[in-house]
Motif scaffolding. Sequence first.
Motif, PDB file in Angstrom:
ATOM      1  N   GLN A 155      -2.093 -12.300  -0.387  1.00 52.34           N
ATOM      2  CA  GLN A 155      -2.428 -10.883  -0.274  1.00 52.34           C
ATOM      3  C   GLN A 155      -3.931 -10.708  -0.087  1.00 52.34           C
ATOM      4  O   GLN A 155      -4.736 -11.439  -0.661  1.00 52.34           O
ATOM      5  CB  GLN A 155      -1.976 -10.164  -1.536  1.00 52.34           C
ATOM      6  CG  GLN A 155      -2.312  -8.693  -1.599  1.00 52.34           C
ATOM      7  CD  GLN A 155      -1.778  -8.061  -2.857  1.00 52.34           C
ATOM      8  OE1 GLN A 155      -0.574  -7.933  -3.043  1.00 52.34           O
ATOM      9  NE2 GLN A 155      -2.679  -7.671  -3.753  1.00 52.34           N
ATOM     10  N   VAL A 156      -4.304  -9.728   0.731  1.00 51.01           N
ATOM     11  CA  VAL A 156      -5.709  -9.375   0.930  1.00 51.01           C
ATOM     12  C   VAL A 156      -5.885  -7.903   0.559  1.00 51.01           C
ATOM     13  O   VAL A 156      -5.166  -7.043   1.062  1.00 51.01           O
ATOM     14  CB  VAL A 156      -6.149  -9.607   2.390  1.00 51.01           C
ATOM     15  CG1 VAL A 156      -7.586  -9.126   2.592  1.00 51.01           C
ATOM     16  CG2 VAL A 156      -6.021 -11.078   2.764  1.00 51.01           C
ATOM     17  N   ASP A 157      -6.829  -7.634  -0.335  1.00 50.44           N
ATOM     18  CA  ASP A 157      -7.086  -6.258  -0.771  1.00 50.44           C
ATOM     19  C   ASP A 157      -8.226  -5.654   0.053  1.00 50.44           C
ATOM     20  O   ASP A 157      -9.311  -6.237   0.141  1.00 50.44           O
ATOM     21  CB  ASP A 157      -7.462  -6.218  -2.251  1.00 50.44           C
ATOM     22  CG  ASP A 157      -6.311  -6.629  -3.146  1.00 50.44           C
ATOM     23  OD1 ASP A 157      -5.157  -6.576  -2.683  1.00 50.44           O
ATOM     24  OD2 ASP A 157      -6.557  -7.007  -4.306  1.00 50.44           O
ATOM     25  N   LEU A 158      -7.968  -4.491   0.639  1.00 51.40           N
ATOM     26  CA  LEU A 158      -8.990  -3.740   1.346  1.00 51.40           C
ATOM     27  C   LEU A 158      -9.176  -2.409   0.623  1.00 51.40           C
ATOM     28  O   LEU A 158      -8.254  -1.596   0.558  1.00 51.40           O
ATOM     29  CB  LEU A 158      -8.576  -3.492   2.805  1.00 51.40           C
ATOM     30  CG  LEU A 158      -8.416  -4.728   3.690  1.00 51.40           C
ATOM     31  CD1 LEU A 158      -7.868  -4.333   5.055  1.00 51.40           C
ATOM     32  CD2 LEU A 158      -9.752  -5.450   3.840  1.00 51.40           C
ATOM     33  N   LEU A 173      -5.671  -0.556   0.075  1.00 54.13           N
ATOM     34  CA  LEU A 173      -4.605  -1.168   0.858  1.00 54.13           C
ATOM     35  C   LEU A 173      -4.428  -2.623   0.433  1.00 54.13           C
ATOM     36  O   LEU A 173      -5.407  -3.359   0.306  1.00 54.13           O
ATOM     37  CB  LEU A 173      -4.931  -1.125   2.349  1.00 54.13           C
ATOM     38  CG  LEU A 173      -5.061   0.248   3.007  1.00 54.13           C
ATOM     39  CD1 LEU A 173      -5.281   0.089   4.507  1.00 54.13           C
ATOM     40  CD2 LEU A 173      -3.836   1.092   2.745  1.00 54.13           C
ATOM     41  N   LYS A 174      -3.207  -3.029   0.272  1.00 59.73           N
ATOM     42  CA  LYS A 174      -2.888  -4.412  -0.044  1.00 59.73           C
ATOM     43  C   LYS A 174      -2.161  -5.024   1.146  1.00 59.73           C
ATOM     44  O   LYS A 174      -0.968  -4.783   1.347  1.00 59.73           O
ATOM     45  CB  LYS A 174      -2.042  -4.486  -1.315  1.00 59.73           C
ATOM     46  CG  LYS A 174      -2.793  -4.076  -2.577  1.00 59.73           C
ATOM     47  CD  LYS A 174      -1.900  -4.109  -3.795  1.00 59.73           C
ATOM     48  CE  LYS A 174      -2.698  -3.916  -5.082  1.00 59.73           C
ATOM     49  NZ  LYS A 174      -3.534  -2.718  -5.063  1.00 59.73           N
ATOM     50  N   VAL A 175      -2.893  -5.786   1.959  1.00 60.32           N
ATOM     51  CA  VAL A 175      -2.264  -6.479   3.077  1.00 60.32           C
ATOM     52  C   VAL A 175      -1.294  -7.494   2.482  1.00 60.32           C
ATOM     53  O   VAL A 175      -1.697  -8.363   1.699  1.00 60.32           O
ATOM     54  CB  VAL A 175      -3.312  -7.185   3.948  1.00 60.32           C
ATOM     55  CG1 VAL A 175      -2.658  -7.883   5.123  1.00 60.32           C
ATOM     56  CG2 VAL A 175      -4.355  -6.181   4.445  1.00 60.32           C
ATOM     57  N   PRO A 176      -0.006  -7.420   2.799  1.00 56.37           N
ATOM     58  CA  PRO A 176       1.004  -8.168   2.042  1.00 56.37           C
ATOM     59  C   PRO A 176       0.879  -9.687   2.161  1.00 56.37           C
ATOM     60  O   PRO A 176       0.454 -10.226   3.188  1.00 56.37           O
ATOM     61  CB  PRO A 176       2.322  -7.705   2.666  1.00 56.37           C
ATOM     62  CG  PRO A 176       2.002  -6.414   3.330  1.00 56.37           C
ATOM     63  CD  PRO A 176       0.596  -6.539   3.809  1.00 56.37           C
TER      64      PRO A 176
END
Length: 425
Positions: A233-236, A263-266
Amino acid sequence: MQANKSALSISVLGLLSLMNSERGVAGGLMLYEIATDNAGLANAGAAARAQGPSTIASNPAGLSYLSGTQMTAGAQILFGNLSFDRDGDTNTPGTGSGNVLDPIPGVSFFISHQLDDQWSVGFGSYGDFGLAENYDNDWSGRYFVQNASIAGLSLVPSVAYRFNEQWSVGLGVKAMYGMLKSEAAINQSPLGLTDRADGQYKYKDSDWGYGANVGVIYAPQPGTRIGLAYTSQVDLDFEDGLDINNSGPLVSRLDGTKLGIDLKVPQTATLSLYRQLDAQWAILASVNWQDWSTFGEVEIDVDTNAGGARATTIDANYKDTYQLALGAQYQMNPDLLWDFGVAYDSSAVSDSNRTLTVPMGAAWRFAAGLTYSLNKETDLNFSWVTVWMGDMSIDQTKSLSGSRVSGEFDNAWLQALSANMTWRY
């Protein structure tokens, strides 16, 4: 519901990105096609193929199968049709949506280098997360969304280690640069009590997020590879002041309000098979999972009535998505390789939860590609993919103003045309 977090309507339709991205809708905003030959296989075998440096994006363990130094550069154009047809239950005057998808170009770049019989390194730059939609400003759903885009550019230095002829592992450290822009109209004459013109809000911010790509490839016998890849996961975290234009006393208090959009890129997982049947034919398959249920409250609704304005967050109610992809490769002659693929993606939203800002649905993908060897050191690839999303119904009503938009996105589809070249040294 974080009223002071505020007044933004992120439009999340599943499509594309920034100057460095190119994929089709993949059950959400995560994308499969990134201007590589993977597009012609509809993602089939992506975590097991290891046929070029673009394996960095799908499984970094594949670097251990690449000899010498290799470099791939690609370009792509994505276009399609996403037009909303209103029905008689729509009570907001205005024009039709028009086709909200403008053609979007993109590029990608990958390089790999074999250090010795065990170690390999590489670097990739590509867009694998994004959307863009452009509605007419006066359309009937303008209070929900007018224009919006989000883009994620990933920079991924990678390393792979080969234990023996059967086992390889790989790791890529991902730095994603995300950009978000959104705007929508604000109803300053709710219930038709005044003749005040619409207001509008705008929002724009960018952020860096970090994650990792990891993978393993197992080759039980020559010509057969099984790959398992995981992307974290990548947090923006976006935060900026809300810019209100043409505002009257009803909504002017919202001007400058700080917005926080997390936003949490899954995270994703892909299991793939590559099997060489004979000198000409190979079959490929993939099963992919994306953790959209963690995407969270990312939509914010601005609503008005005669007494004032309200801004609240809206739970996206997303669910995890899955993809099944099957493909084949046919070596017509030593210089010509054909790719074929078909895939099905489940939807990240149910019909009852689909919104104008998130018009996603289940999708079928049909793809083909052609790789021509100019010489032993240089390959040229052309790929094509069509994503068919069909009809997607939507019925939304704002609780204060009563603005309602009902209808469907009719016969939604998109296509991607890509070309890339690979050099070996």
